[in-house]
Design a protein around this motif. Structure first.
Motif, PDB file in Angstrom:
ATOM      1  N   HIS A   1      24.068 -77.343  78.998  1.00 38.68           N
ATOM      2  CA  HIS A   1      24.285 -76.079  79.694  1.00 38.68           C
ATOM      3  C   HIS A   1      25.787 -75.790  79.638  1.00 38.68           C
ATOM      4  N   VAL A   2      26.128 -74.565  79.307  1.00 40.59           N
ATOM      5  CA  VAL A   2      27.542 -74.223  79.143  1.00 40.59           C
ATOM      6  C   VAL A   2      27.894 -73.045  80.049  1.00 40.59           C
ATOM      7  N   ALA A   3      28.991 -73.182  80.777  1.00 37.58           N
ATOM      8  CA  ALA A   3      29.470 -72.066  81.604  1.00 37.58           C
ATOM      9  C   ALA A   3      30.986 -72.026  81.511  1.00 37.58           C
ATOM     10  N   THR A   4      31.543 -70.848  81.635  1.00 36.24           N
ATOM     11  CA  THR A   4      33.003 -70.754  81.661  1.00 36.24           C
ATOM     12  C   THR A   4      33.432 -70.340  83.060  1.00 36.24           C
TER      13      THR A   4
ATOM     14  N   ASP B   1      45.370 -79.262  80.719  1.00 32.75           N
ATOM     15  CA  ASP B   1      45.481 -80.442  79.858  1.00 32.75           C
ATOM     16  C   ASP B   1      44.135 -80.768  79.204  1.00 32.75           C
ATOM     17  N   LEU B   2      43.075 -80.684  79.994  1.00 33.55           N
ATOM     18  CA  LEU B   2      41.743 -80.985  79.451  1.00 33.55           C
ATOM     19  C   LEU B   2      41.367 -79.981  78.369  1.00 33.55           C
ATOM     20  N   MET B   3      41.648 -78.702  78.613  1.00 34.44           N
ATOM     21  CA  MET B   3      41.307 -77.677  77.617  1.00 34.44           C
ATOM     22  C   MET B   3      42.129 -77.877  76.336  1.00 34.44           C
TER      23      MET B   3
ATOM     24  N   THR C   1      40.394 -66.227  86.640  1.00 34.71           N
ATOM     25  CA  THR C   1      41.288 -65.509  87.552  1.00 34.71           C
ATOM     26  C   THR C   1      42.637 -66.221  87.618  1.00 34.71           C
ATOM     27  N   SER C   2      42.628 -67.543  87.389  1.00 37.15           N
ATOM     28  CA  SER C   2      43.903 -68.251  87.390  1.00 37.15           C
ATOM     29  C   SER C   2      44.131 -68.832  85.994  1.00 37.15           C
ATOM     30  N   GLY C   3      44.538 -67.982  85.088  1.00 39.15           N
ATOM     31  CA  GLY C   3      44.873 -68.443  83.746  1.00 39.15           C
ATOM     32  C   GLY C   3      43.688 -68.483  82.799  1.00 39.15           C
ATOM     33  N   GLU C   4      43.816 -69.329  81.781  1.00 40.02           N
ATOM     34  CA  GLU C   4      42.807 -69.406  80.723  1.00 40.02           C
ATOM     35  C   GLU C   4      41.474 -69.914  81.287  1.00 40.02           C
ATOM     36  N   PRO C   5      40.359 -69.313  80.887  1.00 44.79           N
ATOM     37  CA  PRO C   5      39.082 -69.823  81.391  1.00 44.79           C
ATOM     38  C   PRO C   5      38.818 -71.235  80.866  1.00 44.79           C
ATOM     39  N   ALA C   6      38.193 -72.061  81.689  1.00 49.18           N
ATOM     40  CA  ALA C   6      37.776 -73.389  81.234  1.00 49.18           C
ATOM     41  C   ALA C   6      36.359 -73.281  80.685  1.00 49.18           C
ATOM     42  N   ILE C   7      36.032 -74.126  79.718  1.00 48.99           N
ATOM     43  CA  ILE C   7      34.662 -74.180  79.199  1.00 48.99           C
ATOM     44  C   ILE C   7      34.038 -75.460  79.717  1.00 48.99           C
TER      45      ILE C   7
END
Ligand SMILES: [Zn+2]
Length: 473
Positions: A122-125, A83-85, A129-135
């Motif tokens: 700072h940005v990390a993804t 939802d957040l993505m 492993t469980s679906g779409e990567p979050a940013i």
């Protein structure tokens, strides 16, 4: 005369003050001061919620029915990665950030791993492993938690004399085994430190776990690390190379992070390299979430992270009971508020105070909710099987060095094995079959067909992680 203070400068000063306060507080942190922690939690939560409602259109809409004024954490709705993505641009509180420009100008450029986005974030993804990567975007205060709060339990550990004298004698050379192809959590943390620290820049190196194993082993042999860090599965793989005589390194410390580590894998790394293993439980969302104590429990840094073990209906579960998932709140991050975020891990809160004396909440991590497996019972109902138990049954079969199990149907399991060089494959497979059938019978499932895979265990090419067990459908 009225003078306007430049916005940029004010922001920098605010960031410096917040980071300095975090560092100061981490330094004088007392492990038993429950009341002071509760007080900080309350104040920080109110401030965070107020900020999220004001500056994040997503939270403003989500909290439209939450009465103004002080809030109780449990009264707030749960948020999910998906939802957040989906509402990314409304979720962040800095209108300069959009997911499109972030992807186009920053994430697509792998030479920028560890650099600051817009000069201040700072940005990390997540690995996906469980679906779409979050940013995930962190401001300086949230990032500082990783350095000051996430490590504060480790000072004593790192300050052990044998370790320290070893590093003094042989030098610091840290090899981190992660995925280097992208802005994934572990690499970002290390590359960011290397960019800011000339001392570290030459002494720490990230090795990609997606490289062919022979090349990886050759490079690590040349580097001769004194500290090893990486996914437990990657370090276990190195341990098996060391036992085979192809890898010859003598690390003084091994740090595992990024996936669940089973006791067998941990013991394997520890005995092969004859060095202590320090395990970390944190994530790209919550970089300084916890610290491991000498009793192997994770103490949650609850002055900055609120952690709620809950059942399927997001209701609290009692201490001593394994949760279905866990909701976590990051009290520091202002640019991308995470309040009651479903992290997807199954954890168990210790029912009694930990023997180490640290009174922060102590948990054990039992794996990820997404990995729970269901098989058919003889009457057609479903039986849930714990992935860790299944793995242990296979892993503890004599002759098995590494394994992977994929549920391919409600009555089918595909097993990949790597055996020790002196093992008789037929005999090992027979023993695995027998043990698995006994296990499934005890669990009350219908007969499960165990398929013997010809291919060896392999890492997920997308995330670089080595999952031991999952469901293919
Ligand atoms: Zn403890």
């Amino acid at each position: 005369m009225r003078r306007t203070f430049p916005r940029q400068q004010a922001r920098v000063i605010r960031a410096i003050v917040r980071v300095a306060l975090i560092a100061w507080e981490a330094w004088r942190f007392r492990r038993g001061d429950d009341r002071a922690i509760a007080r900080r939690q309350r104040a920080r939560l109110q401030e965070l919620v107020r900020h999220a409602r004001t500056a994040s259109p997503y939270y403003r809409s989500l909290y439209r029915n939450v009465p103004a004024g002080p809030v109780h954490l449990a009264s707030l709705p749960v948020v999910s990665k998906r939802d957040l993505m989906a509402h990314f641009d409304d979720w962040v509180t800095d209108p300069d950030i959009t997911v499109a420009s972030l992807r186009r100008d920053f994430l697509s450029d792998h030479s920028l791993v560890g650099a600051r986005y817009l000069g201040r974030y700072h940005v990390a993804t997540t690995s996906g492993t469980s679906g779409e990567p979050a940013i995930l975007i962190h401001d300086d205060a949230s990032w500082a938690l990783f350095h000051f709060v996430g490590c504060r339990g480790e000072w004593r550990f790192i300050a052990r004399w044998d370790l320290l004298s070893g590093v003094l004698r042989r030098g610091l050379r840290a090899a981190a085994l992660f995925v280097t192809d992208g802005h994934i959590g572990g690499s970002v943390a290390l590359e960011s430190a290397r960019r800011r620290n000339a001392f570290l820049a030459n002494r720490a190196r990230v090795f990609s776990v997606l490289r062919p194993l022979a090349d990886l082993v050759k490079e690590i042999n040349e580097f001769q690390p004194t500290v090893l860090e990486g996914y437990p599965s990657a370090l276990a793989l190195l341990a098996s190379e060391q036992r085979a005589g192809r890898l010859t390194i003598q690390p003084l410390l091994a740090i595992t992070a990024g996936e669940h580590v089973t006791p067998a894998v941990r013991a394997d790394i520890e005995s092969t390299f004859d060095c202590p293993v320090q395990n970390r439980y944190a994530s790209a969302e919550f970089p300084g979430l916890s610290m491991e104590c000498r009793h192997g429990l994770f103490h949650v840094n609850s002055d900055w992270y609120l952690l709620e073990p809950v059942d399927e209906n997001y209701q609290p579960v009692a201490a001593g009971v394994v949760s279905h998932t866990v909701l976590v709140t990051n009290l520091a991050n202002r640019v991308q508020p995470l309040i009651r975020y479903d992290l997807g891990d199954r954890v168990k809160l210790a029912a009694t105070p930990c023997a180490c004396g640290n009174r922060l909440p102590a948990i054990t991590v039992e794996g990820r909710t997404g990995d729970l497996l269901t098989f058919d019972a003889p009457d057609g109902t479903a039986v849930t099987v714990l992935p860790l138990a299944l793995v242990t049954v296979i892993e503890e079969t004599p002759g098995v060095q590494r394994c992977q199990a994929v549920r391919t149907g409600p009555r089918a399991l595909r097993v990949r094995l790597e055996m020790s060089s002196d093992a008789d494959p037929d005999q090992v497979w027979r023993a695995v079959d027998e043990r698995l059938q006994a296990f499934f019978a005890a669990q009350g499932t219908a007969r499960v067909i165990v398929e013997h895979a010809a291919e060896p265990p392999a890492v997920d090419p997308r995330s670089g992680k080595y999952r031991q067990v999952w469901s293919a459908r």
